[in-house]
Design an enzyme around this catalytic site. Structure first.
Site, mmCIF file in Angstrom:
data_model
loop_
_atom_site.group_PDB
_atom_site.id
_atom_site.type_symbol
_atom_site.label_atom_id
_atom_site.label_comp_id
_atom_site.label_asym_id
_atom_site.label_seq_id
_atom_site.Cartn_x
_atom_site.Cartn_y
_atom_site.Cartn_z
ATOM 1 C CG ASP A 330 9.939 16.420 -24.343
ATOM 2 O OD1 ASP A 330 10.119 16.307 -25.369
ATOM 3 O OD2 ASP A 330 9.425 17.659 -23.887
ATOM 4 C CG ASP A 628 4.284 16.795 -23.874
ATOM 5 O OD1 ASP A 628 4.526 16.139 -24.994
ATOM 6 O OD2 ASP A 628 4.965 17.897 -23.667
ATOM 7 C CD GLU A 692 -6.040 -10.002 15.427
ATOM 8 O OE1 GLU A 692 -7.210 -9.683 14.359
ATOM 9 O OE2 GLU A 692 -5.123 -9.167 15.739
ATOM 10 C CB THR A 720 -1.375 -3.004 19.972
ATOM 11 O OG1 THR A 720 -2.263 -3.942 19.600
ATOM 12 C CG2 THR A 720 -1.903 -2.540 21.193
#
Length: 883
Positions: A330, A628, A692, A720
């Protein structure tokens, strides 16, 4: 029941009185009761309040959370209770964190909402009474005066110098002068319906009254509120990317589990052992800590944004603002100050004076054509200033070091001009005796004053040129038109002034007056707006202006901001109305290169947003008025101004408390910082997760015992790793992000760089950890429990060093000061300390099957873990040499 629907501006007042069966005495009590039953209360349905429980349960609506819940259920089935408890705890913690942050944001937004109940002066049973606006019904006679909010949609019957500010509906900053006559044109925009007054707009000047023709949902603002219920709000960019990411993770987990299950079956493993194996793989593959890490990262971004005047109501919008490729802003109050200022004075002799300073105060100077401050006021300029001050109904005074103003914006701006001449308005008024004031009337379209100066009776007037021109000479008129056209082309609002000696106070018999000059006014730019727009452009973000202002004024402002350069980049609402072909084809082609949208309706604003989305933009839209709200909802990120309407704030995901575009640019910067930090977290979690998986898969293939139990993998992922990833969320941003283009809308979190660094780091950690496991089991003949303890410690150390790699995907860790994130050091030490203590705490050590690690073993493992830094530093150096 709905209100009667018609184009009231086309109807004469007698027809409206007949339609609603109302007399000059107003409605009677019986009529009111019946109509309240028929039409209901004059209120909009309040937004459905979010309870804390709704916010809490909404935290579970994520594909990644679904995966975690599935893993927890499988753990229960497999009787791995500790695993299920760990996963369940992390889901609850994530939900609590998200709930707390969003609840705080909702409370902050609520604090900005208006608590004032609108009152209305109404004529009923022949008496004027004051009522709550909610009690109004169609047919009521409502009285208006300066300073009040319009309580319902009215068809005006009387308007005496009535000016109403309608920016919340039309976006037009200038108050509209109201009329009462029938308007014969059809399909008029709201801004052109001058005989109507609309709900929630503000009377800034004058008096009047009218019939209530619409209440509640049937008002213009009610129609806008109703349109918000249509369709779904657009998902922020982060949610879209995370949904895709979660689906990919889910598929990858299923594939990995299936493959390893097949390998186990081929090797003749028992069915239950295969099942436990698949649980272990699933635990290692799923980044359980990611939801909490994301929530923490977004929460930190939210707090950083709040310090820069940006309140985030929905967490994913933090990153979303940084992802945007376009901002549709605007103009009034966001890019400009929303304070009209005289910037230029042109006199009949051609003398032009520039005016410094902005806003409603006396700070500034009047400068001559050479750019020098004027000393003594020249006589022609003095005559102009007299006309400006005398024909003025505004007020501007300084009290206690603060400037206070009241009245029409143009009048206040002219009083500020007087102060800048070195003389306050009161000094000018002492020069003459005011005889009669002629207030601005919509029928006359000018204001004026009769005053006596010495022995002469004089008249001064101001107004639009087409009105004042009728009172001046032909030669003055021609010159005035030339000046006016040039000023209008340059984007100024133009006021024309005339003055002369008169015989009496009869307006119908005024003699020819002298043209004394013109004032060029403009709503000045916010001082920081130009730099903020340039920062967005440097960051690859397109900035477009959407305003209710005149196209010439909008283009002038856009040129100063660097948003647009030529007239061809401006499109009006009328143009947009003619761009959709008969077959309903979209307007994309027409607005592709447009940078300024002027005089557009709420539906057109929404259509513009939808078009930009079709063209591949992630779009943020700013707004403060109810008009708006539909566009804000359609956008990926809706940004409401702090001074905006409650409806707009409720629709938006972000609220800018200081109404400043510079704060939006700051929000973009913080959004990009946040996204970079989220990438760092994902990089850490996925790379360690892949390592892993490989550390479970490779021993299975070669026939070795598994180096980790399922509960140990959960410990690594949640405790961890969890400490380290949260520390990463506090990284300070790299200012270079505002020199980089925005991410492509379709870009995945896993871009080529992320894929490369994840698999290189995962491969390095796998080789180091598996090599150690193989050595301890095959060559040292170490007991599996002791060997698992050593490999667990090695993985924690690898994570500790790898988190330092993750501080930047491109820069060497040795070039990033620890002062940028002191928590990273705390996180590394805490993760190491917690893991060491776990081996000594009864109950926990037996659950995790850990033993204390001897110092000499720890030092060897530490030396091995450092190698992950060498590997990734080598990768960064290699990539930098390729550029």
């Amino acid at each position: 029941m709905n209100n009667i629907s018609t184009d009231w501006y086309n109807q004469p007042k007698e027809a409206i009185a007949s339609t609603f069966s109302v007399t000059a005495n107003g409605l009677n009590t019986a009529d009111v009761a019946a109509r309240q039953q028929q039409y209901g209360r004059n209120v909009l349905p309040p937004p459905k309040a979010k309870s804390i429980w709704i916010i809490f349960f909404s935290q579970f609506l994520s594909p990644l959370i679904y995966v975690l819940i599935g893993a927890a259920i499988l753990s229960v089935i497999a009787r791995e209770t500790s695993d299920a408890i760990f996963i369940g705890a992390i889901i609850i913690i994530n939900s609590l964190l998200g709930t707390w942050q969003e609840w705080q944001a909702e409370n902050s937004a609520a604090a900005l909402q208006s608590l004032v109940t609108i009152k209305a002066r109404v004529k009923r049973d022949g008496h004027v009474v004051e009522l709550d606006a909610s009690e109004l019904v169609p047919g009521d006679i409502v009285l208006l005066e300066s300073g009040v909010k319009v309580p319902a949609d009215l068809r005006l019957v009387e308007a005496r110098d009535l000016h109403i500010e309608e920016a919340l509906l039309t976006g037009e900053s200038q108050a509209v002068s109201k009329t009462t006559g029938v308007l014969t044109d059809t399909d008029l925009s709201l801004g052109d319906q001058t005989n109507m007054a609309f709900t929630a707009t503000t009377v800034v000047k004058g008096r009047g009254w009218g019939y209530v023709v619409a209440t509640g949902n049937e008002t213009e603002i009610g129609h806008i509120a109703g349109s918000l219920a249509e369709g779904k709000a657009e998902k922020p960019p982060l949610i879209q990317r995370m949904d895709k990411f979660s689906k990919k993770i889910s598929i990858a987990v299923l594939v990995a589990c299936a493959l390893l299950g097949l390998i186990g079956w081929y090797r003749g493993m028992p069915v239950m052992e295969i099942f436990f194996l698949m649980i272990a793989v699933g635990v290692s593959a799923i980044p359980e800590g990611l939801p909490v890490a994301l929530t923490v990262g977004l929460s930190i971004g939210t707090r950083r944004m709040a310090r820069r005047h940006v309140i985030v109501r929905r967490l994913p919008a933090v990153e979303g603002l940084g992802s945007c490729t376009m901002i549709a802003s605007d103009k009034t109050g966001t890019l400009t100050m929303d304070q009209q200022s005289v910037k230029l004075v042109v006199l009949p002799d051609g003398a032009t004076f520039a005016v410094t300073g902005e806003g409603y105060d006396g700070d500034g100077k009047i400068q001559d054509g050479d750019g020098k401050d004027i000393g003594e006021i020249p006589a022609p300029l003095h005559a102009f200033l007299q006309a400006a001050v005398f024909s003025n109904e505004g007020e501007l005074i300084q009290e206690g070091g603060r400037w206070e103003h009241n009245g029409d914006a143009m009048d206040v701006a002219l009083l500020a001009l007087a102060y800048k001449s070195g003389r306050p308005p009161a000094d000018f008024r002492k020069e003459a005796e005011i005889v009669q004031v002629v207030p601005y009337e919509s029928e006359n379209k000018f204001s004026g004053v009769f005053f006596r100066q010495g022995e002469e009776l004089r008249f001064a007037m101001k107004g639009a040129l087409e009105v004042v021109a009728k009172k001046i000479s032909e030669s003055d008129r021609q010159r005035a038109h030339e000046v006016s056209e040039q000023l209008a082309t340059d984007g100024y609002r133009v006021l024309t002034f005339a003055m002369g000696v008169v015989a009496g106070t009869d307006l119908a018999h005024l003699p020819e007056l002298d043209w004394v000059g013109m004032a060029g006014l403009i709503d000045p730019l916010r001082p920081e707006a130009i730099q903020a727009v340039q920062e967005c452009k440097d960051a690859g973000i397109s900035v477009v202006m959407v305003t209710g202002d005149h196209p010439a004024t909008a283009l002038f402002i856009a040129k100063e901001l660097g948003i647009a350069t030529e007239k061809q980049q401006v499109v009006t609402g009328k143009d947009l109305g003619n761009t959709t072909a008969g077959d309903g084809s979209p307007i994309d082609g027409r607005i592709k290169d447009t940078r300024v949208f002027a005089r557009v309706t709420p539906l057109q604003k929404k259509a513009i947003v939808e078009s930009m989305k079709r063209q591949g933009h992630f779009i943020a839209v700013t707004g403060d008025g109810a008009n708006d709200a539909p566009a804000l909802k359609a956008a990926h990120i809706g940004i409401a101004m702090g001074s905006g309407t409650d409806l707009t704030k409720e629709t938006a995901s972000i609220i800018v408390t200081d109404n400043n575009f510079a704060s939006i640019a700051a929000g973009v910067e913080e959004g990009r910082f946040t996204y970079d930090n989220l990438r760092k977290i994902i990089y850490l979690l996925i790379s360690t997760g892949v390592a892993e998986i490989l550390l479970v898969a490779i021993p299975l293939v070669v026939g070795l015992p598994l180096p980790f139990l399922a509960v140990q993998l959960l410990w690594l992922n949640l405790v961890t790793n969890g400490i380290q990833e949260i520390a990463l969320a506090f990284e300070k941003g790299d200012l270079a992000v505002m020199k980089q283009p925005p991410r492509r809308p379709g870009e995945s979190i896993f871009d080529p760089l992320m894929v490369q660094e994840v698999f290189i780091s995962a491969a390095a950690m796998t080789l180091i950890a598996f090599g150690t496991w193989y050595y301890l089991i095959e060559f040292m003949g170490m007991e599996a429990k002791h060997a698992r303890t050593d490999v667990m410690m090695l993985m924690v150390l690898l994570q500790n060093f790898h988190v330092l790699n993750c501080r930047s995907e491109t820069r060497s860790l040795f070039r990033i000061p620890f002062s940028h994130n002191k928590l990273i050091v705390v996180g590394v030490l805490l993760a190491q300390g917690v893991h060491i203590l776990a081996a000594y705490i009864p109950g926990l050590n037996s659950t995790l099957q850990l033993e204390p690690v001897r110092l000499n073993e720890w030092l060897i493992l530490l030396a091995l873990a450092v190698s992950i830094v060498l590997v990734m530093e080598g990768f960064k150096y290699y990539r930098s040499r390729l550029k």
